[in-house]
Scaffold this motif. Structure first.
Motif, PDB file in Angstrom:
ATOM      1  N   THR A 292     -29.244 -34.868  42.313  1.00 34.69           N
ATOM      2  CA  THR A 292     -29.760 -35.265  43.621  1.00 34.69           C
ATOM      3  C   THR A 292     -28.764 -34.963  44.729  1.00 34.69           C
ATOM      4  OG1 THR A 292     -28.908 -37.516  43.380  1.00 34.69           O
ATOM      5  CG2 THR A 292     -31.163 -37.109  42.629  1.00 34.69           C
ATOM      6  N   ILE A 293     -27.483 -34.881  44.428  1.00 33.70           N
ATOM      7  CA  ILE A 293     -26.478 -34.576  45.441  1.00 33.70           C
ATOM      8  C   ILE A 293     -26.670 -33.147  45.936  1.00 33.70           C
ATOM      9  CG2 ILE A 293     -24.764 -33.883  43.696  1.00 33.70           C
ATOM     10  CD1 ILE A 293     -22.584 -34.938  45.565  1.00 33.70           C
ATOM     11  N   PRO A 294     -26.617 -32.898  47.231  1.00 34.09           N
ATOM     12  CA  PRO A 294     -26.721 -31.524  47.735  1.00 34.09           C
ATOM     13  C   PRO A 294     -25.604 -30.632  47.207  1.00 34.09           C
ATOM     14  CG  PRO A 294     -27.108 -33.088  49.505  1.00 34.09           C
ATOM     15  CD  PRO A 294     -26.620 -33.890  48.326  1.00 34.09           C
ATOM     16  N   ILE A 295     -25.967 -29.405  46.882  1.00 32.71           N
ATOM     17  CA  ILE A 295     -25.017 -28.406  46.395  1.00 32.71           C
ATOM     18  C   ILE A 295     -24.676 -27.463  47.543  1.00 32.71           C
ATOM     19  CG2 ILE A 295     -24.655 -26.504  44.780  1.00 32.71           C
ATOM     20  CD1 ILE A 295     -24.728 -29.310  43.509  1.00 32.71           C
ATOM     21  N   ALA A 296     -23.385 -27.261  47.759  1.00 32.61           N
ATOM     22  CA  ALA A 296     -22.891 -26.359  48.800  1.00 32.61           C
ATOM     23  C   ALA A 296     -22.396 -25.073  48.160  1.00 32.61           C
ATOM     24  CB  ALA A 296     -21.771 -27.028  49.591  1.00 32.61           C
ATOM     25  N   LEU A 297     -22.728 -23.938  48.791  1.00 34.94           N
ATOM     26  CA  LEU A 297     -22.407 -22.636  48.193  1.00 34.94           C
ATOM     27  C   LEU A 297     -22.414 -21.571  49.276  1.00 34.94           C
ATOM     28  CD1 LEU A 297     -22.022 -21.321  45.318  1.00 34.94           C
ATOM     29  CD2 LEU A 297     -24.467 -20.791  45.398  1.00 34.94           C
ATOM     30  N   GLY A 298     -21.614 -20.524  49.080  1.00 33.21           N
ATOM     31  CA  GLY A 298     -21.684 -19.378  49.973  1.00 33.21           C
ATOM     32  C   GLY A 298     -20.361 -18.774  50.386  1.00 33.21           C
ATOM     33  N   GLU A 299     -19.258 -19.451  50.107  1.00 33.60           N
ATOM     34  CA  GLU A 299     -17.943 -18.938  50.523  1.00 33.60           C
ATOM     35  C   GLU A 299     -17.683 -17.538  50.013  1.00 33.60           C
ATOM     36  OE1 GLU A 299     -13.255 -19.760  49.298  1.00 33.60           O
ATOM     37  OE2 GLU A 299     -14.749 -21.312  48.955  1.00 33.60           O
ATOM     38  N   ALA A 315     -30.932 -22.712  45.221  1.00 35.43           N
ATOM     39  CA  ALA A 315     -29.672 -22.778  44.480  1.00 35.43           C
ATOM     40  C   ALA A 315     -28.590 -23.425  45.322  1.00 35.43           C
ATOM     41  CB  ALA A 315     -29.232 -21.384  44.059  1.00 35.43           C
ATOM     42  N   MET A 316     -28.861 -23.607  46.615  1.00 37.07           N
ATOM     43  CA  MET A 316     -27.937 -24.269  47.530  1.00 37.07           C
ATOM     44  C   MET A 316     -28.741 -25.149  48.479  1.00 37.07           C
ATOM     45  SD  MET A 316     -27.014 -21.109  50.160  1.00 37.07           S
ATOM     46  CE  MET A 316     -26.069 -20.156  48.976  1.00 37.07           C
ATOM     47  N   ASP A 317     -28.122 -26.246  48.881  1.00 42.78           N
ATOM     48  CA  ASP A 317     -28.697 -27.132  49.892  1.00 42.78           C
ATOM     49  C   ASP A 317     -27.904 -27.069  51.190  1.00 42.78           C
ATOM     50  OD1 ASP A 317     -30.678 -28.597  48.112  1.00 42.78           O
ATOM     51  OD2 ASP A 317     -28.807 -29.009  47.051  1.00 42.78           O
ATOM     52  N   VAL A 318     -26.616 -26.796  51.076  1.00 43.67           N
ATOM     53  CA  VAL A 318     -25.714 -26.645  52.214  1.00 43.67           C
ATOM     54  C   VAL A 318     -25.206 -25.208  52.166  1.00 43.67           C
ATOM     55  CG1 VAL A 318     -23.598 -27.457  53.332  1.00 43.67           C
ATOM     56  CG2 VAL A 318     -25.080 -29.083  52.116  1.00 43.67           C
ATOM     57  N   VAL A 319     -25.470 -24.439  53.206  1.00 48.18           N
ATOM     58  CA  VAL A 319     -25.238 -22.995  53.196  1.00 48.18           C
ATOM     59  C   VAL A 319     -23.906 -22.703  53.878  1.00 48.18           C
ATOM     60  CG1 VAL A 319     -26.242 -20.762  53.798  1.00 48.18           C
ATOM     61  CG2 VAL A 319     -27.743 -22.702  53.273  1.00 48.18           C
ATOM     62  N   GLN A 320     -23.034 -21.959  53.204  1.00 50.11           N
ATOM     63  CA  GLN A 320     -21.639 -21.846  53.628  1.00 50.11           C
ATOM     64  C   GLN A 320     -21.121 -20.419  53.779  1.00 50.11           C
ATOM     65  OE1 GLN A 320     -19.851 -24.422  50.457  1.00 50.11           O
ATOM     66  NE2 GLN A 320     -19.046 -25.550  52.202  1.00 50.11           N
ATOM     67  N   GLY A 343     -35.321 -25.377  56.193  1.00 48.09           N
ATOM     68  CA  GLY A 343     -34.956 -26.762  56.476  1.00 48.09           C
ATOM     69  C   GLY A 343     -33.578 -27.145  55.993  1.00 48.09           C
ATOM     70  N   LEU A 344     -32.689 -26.170  55.846  1.00 49.48           N
ATOM     71  CA  LEU A 344     -31.335 -26.427  55.338  1.00 49.48           C
ATOM     72  C   LEU A 344     -30.310 -26.296  56.457  1.00 49.48           C
ATOM     73  CD1 LEU A 344     -31.507 -24.398  52.003  1.00 49.48           C
ATOM     74  CD2 LEU A 344     -32.081 -26.806  52.399  1.00 49.48           C
ATOM     75  N   VAL A 345     -29.139 -26.880  56.220  1.00 45.80           N
ATOM     76  CA  VAL A 345     -28.068 -26.805  57.210  1.00 45.80           C
ATOM     77  C   VAL A 345     -27.018 -25.781  56.815  1.00 45.80           C
ATOM     78  CG1 VAL A 345     -28.311 -29.188  58.021  1.00 45.80           C
ATOM     79  CG2 VAL A 345     -26.744 -28.669  56.131  1.00 45.80           C
ATOM     80  N   VAL A 346     -26.230 -25.386  57.798  1.00 46.00           N
ATOM     81  CA  VAL A 346     -25.112 -24.466  57.605  1.00 46.00           C
ATOM     82  C   VAL A 346     -23.822 -25.212  57.907  1.00 46.00           C
ATOM     83  CG1 VAL A 346     -24.027 -22.335  58.411  1.00 46.00           C
ATOM     84  CG2 VAL A 346     -26.494 -22.457  58.197  1.00 46.00           C
ATOM     85  N   VAL A 347     -22.878 -25.128  56.979  1.00 43.28           N
ATOM     86  CA  VAL A 347     -21.529 -25.654  57.182  1.00 43.28           C
ATOM     87  C   VAL A 347     -20.577 -24.517  56.824  1.00 43.28           C
ATOM     88  CG1 VAL A 347     -19.829 -27.403  56.526  1.00 43.28           C
ATOM     89  CG2 VAL A 347     -22.255 -28.003  56.600  1.00 43.28           C
TER      90      VAL A 347
END
Length: 423
Positions: A292-299, A315-320, A343-347
């Motif tokens: 259930t925890i958002p997964i961050a990925l993209g570095e 495959a990601m909830d927080v886009v990086q 509907g996702l955010v970018v960090v």
């Protein structure tokens, strides 16, 4: 009680998840049940294909007459001049330029000389094709392209006497909440706690991130039992009002990622970054679906299509995207738009050193679907002058400069001491 990822993200966005988790996602577009929407490959391609830059403030061509790569000790600089005599000084990712400058000088920088900076979006594709540069796909290519993109953005901004944000639709916020990030592994849990306390005290941050696992070490921790001890200890130390993130840097397989992720869920963590090896995106989806925890990925991602796959398949909830590793502001804005469609955010990931912190707050200033906190690793030892911001973490925020271009100037003496790099 177990809840779905959709429910978790909706609750997080409303700030109602236990453990002080603030919004991990916003819904620019919602599905029928509310929450992040499912989007098709075709829709994401349409979103990414839309032009990014708004250049109405430029009344004529901005022709690049010369570009010089300079170096002052460990810091690299770019001096870019237009045929009209306008000069721009920018700072690339110096730690990467140290290794990659021969490629930059031979295969990236020369492409832009003689070009109209206003055609930047097209240049980003053409430099990819030029001299078979696509064969260098990855950090080696895109760090150098990002350096040139930021140089041309500054050159155009100096020409128009406008902030860089105006080319992206204008700033919508100036005070950017930050999370402070520890880069330490291998220390004892109690030592890391003291380090985190110092980082929080210095910045006033209301969110923090620390490192788990052994960095691509196939489930072997940097110190036996360190991660399992830190996850509850950091929450106990900083309390429920502190937003907590943790970065595994590809430390685990699927089974152990889920095990660690569930520990983080119990403590109300805001996101779990890069749990499995970064290029195993299908495994990241497997982990994301189980938690259930958002997964961050993209570095570590360099491909727009792979970003699209991860967004479409959740495959990601927080886009990086990393503003340097991925090739700059324009490409990262396209990724942010794809994320918004789902509907996702970018960090954005901050690759450390140079003026990475400055670029992150600029990106956050004009991007609608940013996350609640941006990464902050402290200030680099580069002498810059800024009239509109201290550039420091103060009360948990960094103020984005509002002056012309990126809003900072390199001290004249530092620039004068720099020498020109050649192949």
């Amino acid at each position: 009680m177990q809840i779905s990822r959709r429910s978790f993200i909706q609750s997080a966005a409303a700030g109602t998840v236990s453990g002080g988790v603030l919004g991990c996602a916003t819904s620019q577009k919602k599905g029928a049940g509310g929450g992040p929407a499912r989007v098709s490959t075709q829709e994401l391609e349409r979103v990414a294909s839309r032009p990014v830059l708004k250049l109405d403030s430029l009344k004529g061509p901005v022709m690049v007459e010369s570009v010089e790569l300079l170096r002052n000790k460990n810091t690299f600089l770019l001096r870019t001049r237009s045929k009209a005599g306008v000069e721009a000084i920018t700072v690339p990712n110096s730690s990467r330029m140290e290794q990659l400058y021969p490629l930059f000088l031979s295969s990236i920088m020369p492409f832009f000389v003689g070009k109209d900076a206003r055609e930047l979006e097209n240049h980003l594709w053409e430099v990819f094709r030029w001299r078979d540069n696509y064969k260098y796909q990855g950090l080696a290519l895109w760090c150098g392209v990002a350096a040139m993109e930021m140089a041309l953005l500054e050159l155009m901004a100096q020409t128009a006497q406008r902030p860089v944000a105006d080319f992206f639709g204008g700033a919508i916020r100036r005070d950017i909440p930050i999370y402070t990030a520890s880069g330490v592994r291998g220390n004892k849990p109690e030592e890391e706690i003291e380090h985190l306390k110092k980082l929080v005290e210095e910045s006033g941050a209301r969110a923090l991130k620390f490192r788990l696992g052994g960095r691509m070490n196939k489930n072997v921790d940097s110190l036996s039992g360190r991660s399992e001890a830190l996850i509850p200890l950091v929450r106990k130390t900083f309390g429920d009002q502190m937003t907590l993130y943790a970065d595994a840097n590809s430390s685990y397989d699927v089974k152990n990622s889920i095990r660690i992720g569930r520990m983080m869920e119990e403590q109300g963590y805001g996101f779990f970054e890069e749990p499995v090896e970064f290029d195993r995106i299908w495994e990241c989806k497997e982990v994301a679906d189980a938690l259930t925890i958002p997964i961050a990925l993209g570095e570590q991602e360099f491909s727009e299509r792979r970003f699209a796959w991860c967004i479409e398949n959740r495959a990601m909830d927080v886009v990086q995207p990393d503003l340097h590793y991925y090739g700059g502001f324009v490409r990262s804005t396209k990724v942010a738009r794809m994320a918004a469609a789902a509907g996702l955010v970018v960090v954005p990931h901050m690759s450390g050193g140079s003026l990475g912190y400055l670029e992150v707050v600029h990106f956050a200033s004009f991007t609608p679907n940013i996350g609640p906190f941006m990464e902050f690793k402290g200030n680099a030892d580069i002498p810059v002058e800024c009239e509109t911001s201290s550039l420091k973490g103060e009360k948990g925020m960094v103020r984005c400069p509002s002056g012309v271009g990126f809003g900072v100037k390199i001290e004249k003496s530092f620039l004068e001491q720099a020498r020109k790099m050649t192949t």
